[in-house]
Design a protein around this motif. Structure first.
Motif, PDB file in Angstrom:
ATOM      1  N   ILE A   1      17.307  77.769  75.413  1.00  0.00           N
ATOM      2  CA  ILE A   1      17.043  76.554  76.189  1.00  0.00           C
ATOM      3  C   ILE A   1      18.067  75.497  75.790  1.00  0.00           C
ATOM      4  N   ALA A   2      18.717  74.917  76.792  1.00  0.00           N
ATOM      5  CA  ALA A   2      19.684  73.838  76.536  1.00  0.00           C
ATOM      6  C   ALA A   2      19.282  72.600  77.326  1.00  0.00           C
ATOM      7  N   VAL A   3      19.663  71.458  76.790  1.00  0.00           N
ATOM      8  CA  VAL A   3      19.421  70.186  77.472  1.00  0.00           C
ATOM      9  C   VAL A   3      20.763  69.592  77.888  1.00  0.00           C
ATOM     10  N   CYS A   4      20.857  69.179  79.136  1.00  0.00           N
ATOM     11  CA  CYS A   4      21.997  68.377  79.609  1.00  0.00           C
ATOM     12  C   CYS A   4      21.508  66.930  79.647  1.00  0.00           C
TER      13      CYS A   4
ATOM     14  N   PHE B   1      22.770  79.599  79.694  1.00  0.00           N
ATOM     15  CA  PHE B   1      21.479  79.559  78.996  1.00  0.00           C
ATOM     16  C   PHE B   1      20.370  80.046  79.934  1.00  0.00           C
ATOM     17  N   ASP B   2      19.280  80.567  79.320  1.00  0.00           N
ATOM     18  CA  ASP B   2      18.149  81.032  80.138  1.00  0.00           C
ATOM     19  C   ASP B   2      17.522  79.879  80.899  1.00  0.00           C
ATOM     20  N   GLN B   3      17.340  78.765  80.196  1.00  0.00           N
ATOM     21  CA  GLN B   3      16.737  77.595  80.832  1.00  0.00           C
ATOM     22  C   GLN B   3      17.570  76.363  80.504  1.00  0.00           C
ATOM     23  N   VAL B   4      17.700  75.484  81.477  1.00  0.00           N
ATOM     24  CA  VAL B   4      18.411  74.215  81.266  1.00  0.00           C
ATOM     25  C   VAL B   4      17.494  73.076  81.711  1.00  0.00           C
ATOM     26  N   VAL B   5      17.411  72.078  80.863  1.00  0.00           N
ATOM     27  CA  VAL B   5      16.624  70.894  81.185  1.00  0.00           C
ATOM     28  C   VAL B   5      17.578  69.708  81.310  1.00  0.00           C
ATOM     29  N   VAL B   6      17.585  69.098  82.475  1.00  0.00           N
ATOM     30  CA  VAL B   6      18.351  67.862  82.656  1.00  0.00           C
ATOM     31  C   VAL B   6      17.498  66.749  82.056  1.00  0.00           C
TER      32      VAL B   6
END
Ligand code: PNS
Length: 171
Positions: A6-9, A31-36
């Motif tokens: 999981i990564a955050v932008c 990444f599997d999941q990205v959170v803005v």
């Protein structure tokens, strides 16, 4: 859930631009999941309110199935810990971006060990900055091809509201 990356932008997204969207799209492939993460930058007074920035970002990433948008109410590293994110992803357009981002990346790693991944801006969008978008719009210039759908109208509406009354934002 095991082994989900999981990564955050993170950013102010005031407003989200095609440059931001390019970085988020590329992060979503890594990444599997990205959170803005729509966060507070204490050095800036935004033009758009928080809910509007979130709404515009949600609309922009609607076509990316592994991307979602959330408000970051406090420290970015606390948010990362809460959602299990191990990386931050930011775009770099130039040396000035790097100079601004490096202290934050090092501070965030110092605080919790979260790493920052820098993606070089794509040449097609390297000239786009939220601050410039607002400046161009402020003086009646065309911004529609610099931002995702719906953003230009929201910026113009917010600027019109500012002009007709309340205070002003800073960069
Ligand atoms: O788009 P911006 O304004 O360059 O993004 C900066 C932002 C919002 C990511 C940064 O100010 C931030 O992380 N704010 C949340 C509060 C925080 O964690 N501050 C310490 C940063 S080392």
């Amino acid at each position: 859930m095991a082994d989900v990356s999981i990564a955050v932008c993170p950013g102010s997204f005031d407003p989200i631009t095609l440059g931001h969207l390019d970085v988020v799209t590329r992060a979503a492939a890594l990444f599997d999941q990205v959170v803005v993460g729509v966060a507070v930058n204490t050095g800036k007074r935004p033009l758009l309110d928080g809910p509007t920035r979130v709404r515009l970002a949600e609309k922009a990433v609607a076509g990316l199935p592994n991307v979602r948008v959330e408000r970051v109410p406090g420290l970015l590293v606390d948010f990362c810990r809460e959602i299990g994110a191990t990386a931050l992803v930011k775009g770099l357009r130039n040396g000035a971006d790097y100079d601004g981002e490096l202290p934050m990346a090092l501070m965030n790693r110092h605080l919790t060990g979260v790493e920052t991944v820098f993606l070089p801006a794509d040449r097609a969008v390297i000239h786009i900055a939220s601050s410039l978008v607002k400046d161009v719009a402020r003086y009646g210039g065309e911004i529609d091809d610099l931002v995702p759908d719906g953003v230009a109208d929201a910026v113009r509406a917010a600027l019109a509201e500012r002009t007709s009354g309340a205070g002003g934002e800073t960069r």
